[in-house]
Scaffold this active site. Structure first.
Site, PDB file in Angstrom:
ATOM      1  N   HIS A  66      18.725  16.630   1.410  1.00 53.89           N
ATOM      2  CA  HIS A  66      17.994  16.850   0.204  1.00 53.89           C
ATOM      3  C   HIS A  66      17.636  18.255  -0.123  1.00 53.89           C
ATOM      4  O   HIS A  66      17.381  19.105   1.154  1.00 53.89           O
ATOM      5  CB  HIS A  66      16.686  16.004   0.152  1.00 53.89           C
ATOM      6  CG  HIS A  66      15.998  16.104  -1.142  1.00 53.89           C
ATOM      7  ND1 HIS A  66      16.377  15.467  -2.010  1.00 53.89           N
ATOM      8  CD2 HIS A  66      15.034  16.985  -1.663  1.00 53.89           C
ATOM      9  CE1 HIS A  66      15.698  15.788  -3.397  1.00 53.89           C
ATOM     10  NE2 HIS A  66      14.813  16.692  -2.982  1.00 53.89           N
ATOM     11  N   GLU A  74      23.043  24.118   3.700  1.00 51.86           N
ATOM     12  CA  GLU A  74      23.584  22.983   3.971  1.00 51.86           C
ATOM     13  C   GLU A  74      24.888  22.999   4.645  1.00 51.86           C
ATOM     14  O   GLU A  74      25.174  22.408   5.566  1.00 51.86           O
ATOM     15  CB  GLU A  74      23.822  22.285   2.408  1.00 51.86           C
ATOM     16  CG  GLU A  74      22.406  21.974   1.610  1.00 51.86           C
ATOM     17  CD  GLU A  74      22.733  21.361   0.450  1.00 51.86           C
ATOM     18  OE1 GLU A  74      23.962  21.410   0.040  1.00 51.86           O
ATOM     19  OE2 GLU A  74      21.878  20.573   0.065  1.00 51.86           O
ATOM     20  N   LEU A  99      23.887   9.888  -5.658  1.00 48.11           N
ATOM     21  CA  LEU A  99      22.810   9.486  -6.750  1.00 48.11           C
ATOM     22  C   LEU A  99      22.388   8.071  -6.739  1.00 48.11           C
ATOM     23  O   LEU A  99      21.236   7.937  -7.236  1.00 48.11           O
ATOM     24  CB  LEU A  99      23.129  10.317  -7.959  1.00 48.11           C
ATOM     25  CG  LEU A  99      23.516  11.782  -8.136  1.00 48.11           C
ATOM     26  CD1 LEU A  99      23.718  12.296  -9.460  1.00 48.11           C
ATOM     27  CD2 LEU A  99      22.484  12.407  -7.572  1.00 48.11           C
TER      28      LEU A  99
HETATM   29  C1  GRF Z   1      23.515  18.997  -2.366  1.00 48.35           C
HETATM   30  O1  GRF Z   1      22.667  20.071  -2.635  1.00 48.35           O
HETATM   31  C2  GRF Z   1      22.585  17.970  -1.570  1.00 48.35           C
HETATM   32  O2  GRF Z   1      21.362  18.662  -0.992  1.00 48.35           O
HETATM   33  C3  GRF Z   1      22.387  17.077  -2.611  1.00 48.35           C
HETATM   34  O3  GRF Z   1      23.411  16.838  -3.458  1.00 48.35           O
HETATM   35  C4  GRF Z   1      23.925  18.194  -3.491  1.00 48.35           C
HETATM   36  C5  GRF Z   1      25.617  17.847  -3.195  1.00 48.35           C
HETATM   37  O4  GRF Z   1      26.518  18.995  -3.385  1.00 48.35           O
HETATM   38  N1  GRF Z   1      21.843  15.882  -1.940  1.00 48.35           N
HETATM   39  P1  GRF Z   1      27.810  18.687  -3.035  1.00 48.35           P
HETATM   40  O5  GRF Z   1      28.248  17.561  -4.061  1.00 48.35           O
HETATM   41  O6  GRF Z   1      27.968  18.353  -1.604  1.00 48.35           O
HETATM   42  O7  GRF Z   1      28.783  19.917  -3.425  1.00 48.35           O
END
Ligand code: GRF
Length: 190
Positions: free
Chosen positions: A104, A174, A85
Site C-alpha cells: 500500500h 516500492e 483493486l
Molecule cells: C502501487 O502504488 C501500489 O502501492 C498500489 O498500487 C500501485 C500499483 O502500481 N497498491 P503498479 O500497477 O504496480 O504500477
C-alpha cells in the site's frame, strides 16, 4: 518451492519487477497473474514475459469453486497483491492465511481503507500536510489495508509536491523493497 500468483488491476510495474527479479530463482517462481481489469497494462507485461495471465471478473473472484480450482491447478501457495483493486474474498483469506501480501502506498494505518488507492492516497497525504509518506507491505485479512504489517519505508513529503511527484517518490520505494522483502519473508518461512 513457492509458486506465486500476482493479483493486479492496472499498470503492473510492480508485477513486472517480480517477473524480472525472480526469473532465475529456483525456489520462488512467479507462476501466474490474475487480472480483474481487461484494459490493464499488466496483461501485456505478463505476455511479454510469457507468464500466464488469467483475466477474471469480480463475480469469478467471489466464486470459490472457480478460484480454488485455478489456484490448485497451478499449485499456487502464495499470493502477492500488486495494485489489485477488488476485495479479496473471505474464503481466500482463510485458505491462504498469512500467505497473501499487499503493498500500500502510504504509512498504514494512515490513508488506508476502501477508496484509498492511487492518487486518492497521495492527495490526502498532501492535503493533510504530512511531513512523511511511504510504503507498507502487510498481510491481507478481511478488512481493506488492515492486516499485520510486515515492513514499512518512509520518504519525505516536499513542500511543492503534487500527487504525481509524491507518487513517483513512493513508487521508487516500492521498486526498492517489495521484491526483496517478499523474498526474505518466503525464505524465512521455508
Ligand atoms: C502501487 O502504488 C501500489 O502501492 C498500489 O498500487 C500501485 C500499483 O502500481 N497498491 P503498479 O500497477 O504496480 O504500477
Amino acid at each position: 518451492m513457492w509458486n506465486i500468483a500476482i493479483f493486479a488491476s492496472g499498470n503492473g510495474s510492480n508485477a513486472e519487477n517480480f517477473f524480472n527479479y525472480f526469473k532465475k530463482n529456483n525456489e520462488i517462481k512467479i507462476s501466474m497473474v490474475f487480472c480483474d481489469n481487461p484494459q490493464a497494462y499488466v496483461i501485456k507485461r505478463a505476455q511479454n514475459h510469457s507468464i500466464k495471465c488469467v483475466e477474471i471478473t469480480r463475480k469469478q473472484l467471489k466464486d470459490q469453486d472457480f478460484m480454488i480450482k485455478q489456484l490448485e491447478q497451478n499449485n499456487i501457495n502464495f499470493i502477492v497483491l500488486a495494485g489489485f483493486l477488488s476485495k479479496i474474498p473471505d474464503f481466500l483469506v482463510e485458505k491462504f492465511e498469512k500467505k497473501i501480501v499487499n503493498i500500500h502506498p502510504s504509512l498504514l494505518p494512515k490513508y488506508g481503507g476502501k477508496g484509498m488507492y492511487g492518487h486518492h492516497v497521495h492527495q490526502s497525504v498532501i492535503n493533510n500536510n504530512e511531513k512523511f509518506s511511504g510504503i507498507t507491505i502487510h498481510f491481507v485479512n478481511n478488512v481493506y489495508d488492515d492486516g499485520e504489517i510486515i515492513f514499512q519505508a518512509k520518504c519525505p513529503v516536499l513542500e511543492n509536491d503534487t500527487a504525481d511527484s509524491l507518487a513517483e517518490r513512493v513508487h521508487k520505494l516500492e521498486y526498492q523493497y517489495f521484491t526483496t522483502e517478499i523474498e526474505k519473508l518466503l525464505n524465512s518461512k521455508a
